[in-house]
Design an enzyme around this catalytic site. Structure first.
Site, short mmCIF file in Angstrom:
data_model
loop_
_atom_site.label_atom_id
_atom_site.label_comp_id
_atom_site.label_asym_id
_atom_site.label_seq_id
_atom_site.Cartn_x
_atom_site.Cartn_y
_atom_site.Cartn_z
N ASN A 628 -19.44 20.60 6.02
CA ASN A 628 -18.86 20.16 7.29
C ASN A 628 -19.96 20.04 8.36
OD1 ASN A 628 -15.72 20.24 7.08
ND2 ASN A 628 -16.46 22.05 5.99
N ASP A 690 -12.56 14.13 7.63
CA ASP A 690 -11.80 15.35 7.39
C ASP A 690 -10.59 15.41 8.33
OD1 ASP A 690 -11.19 17.74 6.27
OD2 ASP A 690 -12.75 18.89 7.29
N GLU A 747 -5.70 18.27 1.01
CA GLU A 747 -6.09 19.65 1.23
C GLU A 747 -4.86 20.55 1.23
OE1 GLU A 747 -9.85 19.95 4.04
OE2 GLU A 747 -8.29 18.82 5.05
#
Length: 814
Positions: A628, A690, A747
């Site tokens: 990330n 994301d 996710e």
């Protein structure tokens, strides 16, 4: 008197009388020129000038007498005795030299009169001694009254000459002295000649070996002329030498940076160009003016002492501001000239530049060099003094601590010049917001302090000022054609409720500032006692985190990602953990916000990137590793260079590295972020979006940049079959990914039911507890080895379930 005139008109040759007068004036004028040099000399030099003065003046007076005698014709044969002639010459030289010595010993009227008396008596002695050398065929009968009158004429003329000539420094004074001395000598001679009566006597025979009038005239004129010319030559040579030396000295003095002034008896005698420039007047205008008191003043009120440096002020002639100066005085006495006695040379140095430099140094020591506000040291000193005054006067006081929001991001994204522009503009707006005796200061970085004195009752006055400053700092700053966003958070402490010292008020205002940052920024908060402990705890945690990064207390956990079609693990996502030496395992929810607040998120993110790449490079299987990026990293121009360097140093293939960003991170600086993403893509690195579906998600972002992967946020996945809208959203995102040919990752997959649904909708990859929990590196061997042992799930007890809030905080920062 009638007899004197009769003698002069009937018994003298006018031509020779004129010659005598000319010779006398030439000698007297030359004597006074030599006399001016003798007055200013000492020792052997003075003796040499004295000898020359006595010789020139004495020989001139003696020549005048004998030329006048040759001009005298009594009608009888005449001659001159050599002995008496030479004796009169010696008397003239001796008395003339003595008279000038006495007159030059000290510049007083008494010395002039005494010198004039000696000169007059010397002329009389020479004259009447010379008369004894005069031989004629007859007897000389003297009229004593006339003789006395002649002596008085001579003394009066010589005394008047010395008094009127004075120091004889100027040509006019020298001419005046020569004229008066000539009148005295000639008056004595011709009055004395009128005092005699020649009674013829044939019995007296004038010897032939005596000097004749013609020979005497030629000899006297030649010798005297040579002596006078020698004296004038000596004066001319000495004058030229002196002028040359003075010119050299003046050129040197005028080339000097410092002012130089020569003072005698407290008045300006001479000065160089630098001193005249300081006074703003030419030398001719200031010469002779008193220096001390009117032009130059010292702090002690006294004149400058020899070899002592003192400071004072110089007042320009035309008025204006006084000039601070440093003065060094020295007595000018070469030991050879009396004219230098009492002269003082002063070197005057202009202190304006030095004072300006000292003032600048003092200003820089007390003020911030960039913004011009008071610095930390000056703030503490002034705040302490203000508290004492407020305590005595009963006024109110508040301390407001100001911190710019997102300053570090703007500084890193746009460069230090942009950051400096923000700080300067902040200082200007703060100064415009307060009025004396209130003041502003800069503590350092992007932190400022405003001390409000008075303004009304507290805390109302502090609240009003804080609101005005927030409004003032909310307007963007234009820099190189771009609007830089401004904003600030404020913390306020009040005197005496929150502290009675400068240190306690500033510390409590800082704590209130921290509370304002926690509350969402762009607001102000007053200090509350209960916030003290929690803020101290966060600051302690920040110090520990900084040290922990250095000491290697952070660890990377890896959560597997699997293909939805067959469930095979295809990569891992790197998640940071902190193993505190005393507090144990600290979750990201606790330390990631602390890292963001204290500027530690950048080194923390770099460490995770390096560690994850190094670990992945050692795996036997070439699985992908996802890391990330925080918004600060994404907008850093050096990010592509850093990633390239990490890939080279760790040996990881670029296509195995996957960098995950949130769409909200793009909006900090959209164009710069896209530029960085394109440079990363050029390296071969994969880019994933994301938490799609949350925050600022928009289809324009997918259109602007070809992402390699889209990750559906856990908040939607966990509600599949629970909420119809969530199911529809997941199905729509999966359809969007298929249409754009972008793989989609789900996710937060925790159940078999969710897996079945996602497979049926052609989801590319799955991530969640149903696939595997995050674990340290040593728990990944079952997935990373090329020929693994029989499938065995990793230790599910290694890491607890990660809350959704923790995950979002981690992704925004790591």
């Amino acid at each position: 008197m009638l007899k004197v005139l009769t003698c002069l008109t009937t018994e003298h040759d006018y031509r020779l009388v004129g010659v005598a007068a000319v010779v006398c004036f030439a000698a007297c004028f030359t004597a006074f020129r030599l006399y001016s040099r003798m007055r200013g000399a000492k020792g052997l030099v003075r003796a040499a000038w004295l000898l020359l003065t006595g010789l020139v003046c004495g020989s001139g007076v003696w020549a005048t007498h004998f030329i006048g005698m040759v001009a005298y014709d009594p009608g009888l044969k005449t001659g001159y005795s050599p002995t008496g002639t030479l004796l009169s010459l010696m008397i003239a030289v001796l008395f003339m030299g003595s008279g000038f010595v006495v007159a030059s010993a000290q510049r007083t009227r008494t010395n002039d009169m005494a010198g004039g008396l000696i000169l007059g008596m010397g002329v009389a002695s020479m004259h009447y001694t010379g008369m004894t050398a005069f031989v004629t065929q007859g007897h000389l009968v003297w009229e004593h009254a006339t003789v006395g009158a002649s002596v008085l004429f001579g003394v009066a003329g010589c005394t008047a000459a010395l008094i009127l000539a004075g120091r004889a420094r100027s040509l006019g004074k020298q001419v005046l002295g020569g004229v008066m001395l000539t009148l005295g000598v000639c008056g004595l001679h011709f009055t004395g000649m009128g005092a005699i009566t020649t009674v013829p006597d044939a019995a007296i025979i004038v010897p032939d070996q005596l000097l004749s009038g013609g020979v005497l005239t030629l000899a006297v004129t030649s010798i005297t002329g040579l002596i006078i010319l020698g004296g004038l030559g000596a004066v001319a040579i000495e004058s030229q030498t002196t002028r040359s030396a003075l010119e050299r000295i003046r050129r040197l003095a005028n080339a000097a940076y410092e002012g130089i002034v020569v003072v005698q008896d407290g008045r300006i005698n001479d000065a160089n160009a630098a001193f005249c420039e300081l006074l703003g007047a030419p030398l001719a205008e200031i010469t002779g003016k008193p220096l001390y008191g009117e032009i130059l003043r010292f702090s002690g009120g006294e004149g400058s002492r020899d070899d002592v440096r003192r400071e004072g002020v110089l007042q320009p002639v035309e008025g204006g501001r006084e000039i601070p100066v440093e003065v060094f005085a020295r007595l000018m006495d070469d030991g050879a000239r009396t004219e230098t006695s009492g002269l003082t040379v002063l070197a005057v140095r202009d202190l304006r530049e030095r004072r300006s430099a000292e003032e600048k140094i003092r200003y820089l020591a007390e003020h911030d060099g960039l913004t011009g506000l008071l610095n930390r040291n000056s703030l503490q000193t002034r705040l302490a003094a203000t508290i004492e005054r407020v305590e005595a006067s009963g006024e109110t006081l508040s301390v407001i601590c100001i911190d710019l929001d997102h300053f570090k991001e703007a500084n890193d994204q746009h460069g230090h010049l942009a950051g400096d522009a923000l700080l300067v503009e902040t200082a200007r707006r703060l100064q415009d917001s307060v009025t004396a005796p209130s003041f502003a200061a800069r503590l350092g970085g992007d932190e400022f302090i405003v001390v409000q004195v008075g303004g009304g009752d507290q805390p109302t006055a502090a609240a009003e000022l804080s609101g005005r400053m927030l409004d003032a700092l909310a307007t963007p700053v234009m820099f190189e054609g771009q609007d830089l966003t401004m904003g600030a958070s404020l913390g306020v402490s009040l005197y005496p409720d929150d502290g009675r010292t400068a240190e306690s008020l500033m510390a409590n205002a800082d704590m209130a500032l921290s509370r304002a940052k926690e509350g969402g920024r762009g607001i102000y908060r007053f200090f509350k006692r209960e916030m003290d402990e929690s803020i101290r705890e966060r600051r302690s945690l920040a110090r520990d985190l900084k040290q922990g990064i250095t000491d290697g207390e952070l660890v990377v956990y890896y959560q597997p990602l699997a293909r939805a079609a067959d469930g095979e693990v295809c990569g891992f996502e790197a998640l940071v953990r902190w193993q505190h030496p005393t507090r144990g395992m600290i979750p990201p929810l606790d330390f990631i916000p602390v890292a963001e607040e204290n500027g530690l998120i950048a080194p923390l993110g770099e460490w995770v990137l390096r560690q994850a790449c190094a670990d992945a490079a050692a795996w036997e299987k070439p699985l992908r590793i996802a890391v990330n990026l925080s918004p600060l990293q994404l907008n850093n121009p050096a990010l592509p260079t850093l990633v390239h360097e990490v890939l080279i140093s760790t040996g990881l293939s670029p296509h195995r590295l996957e960098l995950e960003i949130t769409e909200s991170a793009l909006f900090k600086d959209y164009q710069r972020a896209l530029d960085n993403l394109r440079r990363l893509k050029a390296l071969g690195v994969r880019i994933a979006m994301d938490d799609f579906g949350t925050g600022f998600s928009s289809l324009s972002t997918l259109q602007s940049f070809p992402f390699d992967k889209i990750k559906i946020d856990k908040s939607f996945v966990e509600n599949i079959h629970r909420h119809d809208r969530a199911t529809v959203i997941v199905r729509a995102v999966l359809g969007l990914g298929r249409s754009l040919e972008i793989p989609v990752v789900a996710e937060g997959v925790e159940t078999q039911e969710q897996i079945n649904f996602l497979r049926s909708e052609d989801c590319a990859e799955l991530q969640g507890y149903a696939i595997g929990r995050p674990g340290p590196l040593h728990t990944l061997e079952a997935w990373t080895r090329a020929n693994p042992a029989p499938a065995q799930a990793p230790d599910q007890t290694q890491a607890p379930a990660e809350p959704q809030a923790t995950r979002r905080s981690r992704r925004s920062a790591a």
